[in-house]
Design a protein around this motif. Structure first.
Motif, PDB file in Angstrom:
ATOM      1  N   GLN A 144      35.216  -8.319  -6.296  1.00  0.00           N
ATOM      2  CA  GLN A 144      34.700  -9.467  -7.054  1.00  0.00           C
ATOM      3  C   GLN A 144      34.446 -10.665  -6.153  1.00  0.00           C
ATOM      4  OE1 GLN A 144      37.404  -9.690 -10.406  1.00  0.00           O
ATOM      5  NE2 GLN A 144      36.260  -8.107 -11.449  1.00  0.00           N
ATOM      6  N   ASP A 145      33.803 -10.387  -5.033  1.00  0.00           N
ATOM      7  CA  ASP A 145      33.434 -11.391  -4.055  1.00  0.00           C
ATOM      8  C   ASP A 145      32.027 -11.874  -4.389  1.00  0.00           C
ATOM      9  OD1 ASP A 145      32.565 -12.786  -1.814  1.00  0.00           O
ATOM     10  OD2 ASP A 145      33.451 -11.369  -0.392  1.00  0.00           O
ATOM     11  N   GLU A 146      31.865 -13.175  -4.584  1.00  0.00           N
ATOM     12  CA  GLU A 146      30.554 -13.731  -4.938  1.00  0.00           C
ATOM     13  C   GLU A 146      29.499 -13.464  -3.867  1.00  0.00           C
ATOM     14  OE1 GLU A 146      29.299 -15.029  -7.702  1.00  0.00           O
ATOM     15  OE2 GLU A 146      31.196 -14.818  -8.756  1.00  0.00           O
ATOM     16  N   THR A 147      29.926 -13.210  -2.629  1.00  0.00           N
ATOM     17  CA  THR A 147      28.959 -12.981  -1.550  1.00  0.00           C
ATOM     18  C   THR A 147      28.574 -11.502  -1.425  1.00  0.00           C
ATOM     19  OG1 THR A 147      30.577 -12.648   0.220  1.00  0.00           O
ATOM     20  CG2 THR A 147      29.955 -14.934  -0.284  1.00  0.00           C
ATOM     21  N   ALA A 148      29.126 -10.667  -2.314  1.00  0.00           N
ATOM     22  CA  ALA A 148      28.910  -9.221  -2.218  1.00  0.00           C
ATOM     23  C   ALA A 148      28.159  -8.684  -3.430  1.00  0.00           C
ATOM     24  CB  ALA A 148      30.252  -8.502  -2.118  1.00  0.00           C
ATOM     25  N   LEU A 149      27.538  -7.528  -3.236  1.00  0.00           N
ATOM     26  CA  LEU A 149      26.934  -6.777  -4.327  1.00  0.00           C
ATOM     27  C   LEU A 149      27.493  -5.363  -4.256  1.00  0.00           C
ATOM     28  CD1 LEU A 149      24.814  -6.941  -6.636  1.00  0.00           C
ATOM     29  CD2 LEU A 149      23.158  -5.987  -5.029  1.00  0.00           C
ATOM     30  N   GLU A 150      28.023  -4.887  -5.375  1.00  0.00           N
ATOM     31  CA  GLU A 150      28.585  -3.540  -5.440  1.00  0.00           C
ATOM     32  C   GLU A 150      27.519  -2.547  -5.901  1.00  0.00           C
ATOM     33  OE1 GLU A 150      31.989  -0.973  -7.865  1.00  0.00           O
ATOM     34  OE2 GLU A 150      31.293  -2.881  -8.691  1.00  0.00           O
TER      35      GLU A 150
ATOM     36  N   ASN B 286      20.727 -13.100  -2.213  1.00  0.00           N
ATOM     37  CA  ASN B 286      21.325 -13.765  -1.051  1.00  0.00           C
ATOM     38  C   ASN B 286      22.771 -13.333  -0.808  1.00  0.00           C
ATOM     39  OD1 ASN B 286      20.868 -15.420   1.152  1.00  0.00           O
ATOM     40  ND2 ASN B 286      21.742 -17.206   0.127  1.00  0.00           N
ATOM     41  N   LYS B 287      23.037 -12.040  -0.943  1.00  0.00           N
ATOM     42  CA  LYS B 287      24.377 -11.501  -0.714  1.00  0.00           C
ATOM     43  C   LYS B 287      24.600 -11.227   0.765  1.00  0.00           C
ATOM     44  CE  LYS B 287      25.358 -11.490  -5.086  1.00  0.00           C
ATOM     45  NZ  LYS B 287      26.299 -12.452  -5.628  1.00  0.00           N
ATOM     46  N   SER B 288      25.850 -11.294   1.203  1.00  0.00           N
ATOM     47  CA  SER B 288      26.201 -11.074   2.610  1.00  0.00           C
ATOM     48  C   SER B 288      26.451  -9.607   2.924  1.00  0.00           C
ATOM     49  CB  SER B 288      27.465 -11.859   2.972  1.00  0.00           C
ATOM     50  OG  SER B 288      27.249 -13.229   2.774  1.00  0.00           O
ATOM     51  N   TYR B 289      26.893  -8.853   1.917  1.00  0.00           N
ATOM     52  CA  TYR B 289      27.153  -7.439   2.155  1.00  0.00           C
ATOM     53  C   TYR B 289      27.097  -6.633   0.873  1.00  0.00           C
ATOM     54  CZ  TYR B 289      32.088  -8.276   0.729  1.00  0.00           C
ATOM     55  OH  TYR B 289      33.239  -8.611   0.051  1.00  0.00           O
TER      56      TYR B 289
ATOM     57  N   ASN C 249      22.745   5.142   6.204  1.00  0.00           N
ATOM     58  CA  ASN C 249      22.190   3.843   5.827  1.00  0.00           C
ATOM     59  C   ASN C 249      23.028   2.665   6.332  1.00  0.00           C
ATOM     60  OD1 ASN C 249      19.635   4.015   4.133  1.00  0.00           O
ATOM     61  ND2 ASN C 249      20.881   5.644   3.258  1.00  0.00           N
ATOM     62  N   GLY C 250      23.939   2.930   7.273  1.00  0.00           N
ATOM     63  CA  GLY C 250      24.641   1.838   7.943  1.00  0.00           C
ATOM     64  C   GLY C 250      25.949   1.395   7.316  1.00  0.00           C
ATOM     65  N   PHE C 251      26.486   2.161   6.375  1.00  0.00           N
ATOM     66  CA  PHE C 251      27.769   1.808   5.765  1.00  0.00           C
ATOM     67  C   PHE C 251      28.919   2.309   6.631  1.00  0.00           C
ATOM     68  CE2 PHE C 251      25.055   1.150   2.232  1.00  0.00           C
ATOM     69  CZ  PHE C 251      25.722   0.327   1.338  1.00  0.00           C
TER      70      PHE C 251
ATOM     71  N   MET D  95      31.254  -0.379   3.271  1.00  0.00           N
ATOM     72  CA  MET D  95      30.469  -1.598   3.198  1.00  0.00           C
ATOM     73  C   MET D  95      29.400  -1.632   4.270  1.00  0.00           C
ATOM     74  SD  MET D  95      32.365  -4.958   4.817  1.00  0.00           S
ATOM     75  CE  MET D  95      33.545  -5.089   3.517  1.00  0.00           C
ATOM     76  N   LYS D  96      28.389  -2.445   3.974  1.00  0.00           N
ATOM     77  CA  LYS D  96      27.324  -2.695   4.934  1.00  0.00           C
ATOM     78  C   LYS D  96      27.092  -4.201   4.960  1.00  0.00           C
ATOM     79  CE  LYS D  96      22.529  -1.879   6.089  1.00  0.00           C
ATOM     80  NZ  LYS D  96      21.409  -0.952   5.973  1.00  0.00           N
ATOM     81  N   ILE D  97      27.249  -4.797   6.130  1.00  0.00           N
ATOM     82  CA  ILE D  97      27.002  -6.226   6.308  1.00  0.00           C
ATOM     83  C   ILE D  97      25.491  -6.446   6.366  1.00  0.00           C
ATOM     84  CG2 ILE D  97      27.389  -8.235   7.799  1.00  0.00           C
ATOM     85  CD1 ILE D  97      29.992  -7.117   6.602  1.00  0.00           C
TER      86      ILE D  97
END
Length: 173
Positions: free
Chosen positions: A87-93, A124-127, A146-148, A169-171
């Motif tokens: 539940q990180d605002e900078t992330a997309l699951e 505009n997600k970071s990861y 795919n870089g995860f 995760m993928k940054i």
């Protein structure tokens, strides 16, 4: 093979999402799990009220892959409080990339993943992050390609069976 078109799903796509979810989850996991555990999971995860609630959640995004007028796969993304963990605002699951077995190897999963990447960038997600069953080697290989990278694990319950999901995760930035 006809070309695959990816469209954003809406509340009108409820039955399509339910049908795709049940079919693809069953095709992928029925061999490795008990019939009872599968039945319970499918009833809980794809009942009308739950799917309707998810489709109406402004922090969840659904996309359907179509081959002409036939749905062949779908993507579910979660942002903010809709995420199943972190539940990180900078992330997309990426909660689900499910493709019908008949369309494995036809790049449907890649098109759905590309849509996830585009959505993350537009938001505009970071990861990006996801959980994938440790025994689903096909999916793990796909995400690695795919870089995860694996950053941890968590327990996924299917009936009485506790299974281990790899957290990947993928940054992006």
């Amino acid at each position: 093979m006809a070309s695959i078109i990816i469209n954003k799903a809406s509340a009108e796509d409820l039955e399509t999402i339910q049908s795709l979810g049940i079919q693809t989850f069953t095709e992928t996991f029925a061999e490795s799990n008990s019939e009872e555990a599968m039945k319970t999971y499918l009833e809980k995860s794809f009942n009308t009220e739950k799917v309707q609630s998810e489709l109406n959640n402004p922090d969840s995004y659904f996309y359907i892959g179509w081959e002409e007028d036939i749905p062949v796969g779908y993507l579910k993304l979660n942002s903010g409080p809709a995420q199943t963990e972190l539940q990180d605002e900078t992330a997309l699951e990426i909660e689900r990339i499910y493709v019908k077995k008949s369309h494995h190897g036809q790049k449907v999963g890649q098109l759905l993943y590309d849509q996830a990447l585009e959505t993350a960038k537009n938001l505009n997600k970071s990861y990006l992050w996801l959980g994938v069953w440790e025994k689903n080697l096909r999916a793990i290989k796909f995400y690695e390609k795919n870089g995860f990278e694996v950053f941890g694990n968590h327990t996924f319950r299917l009936g009485d069976d506790e299974q281990t999901d790899l957290m990947m995760m993928k940054i992006l930035k």
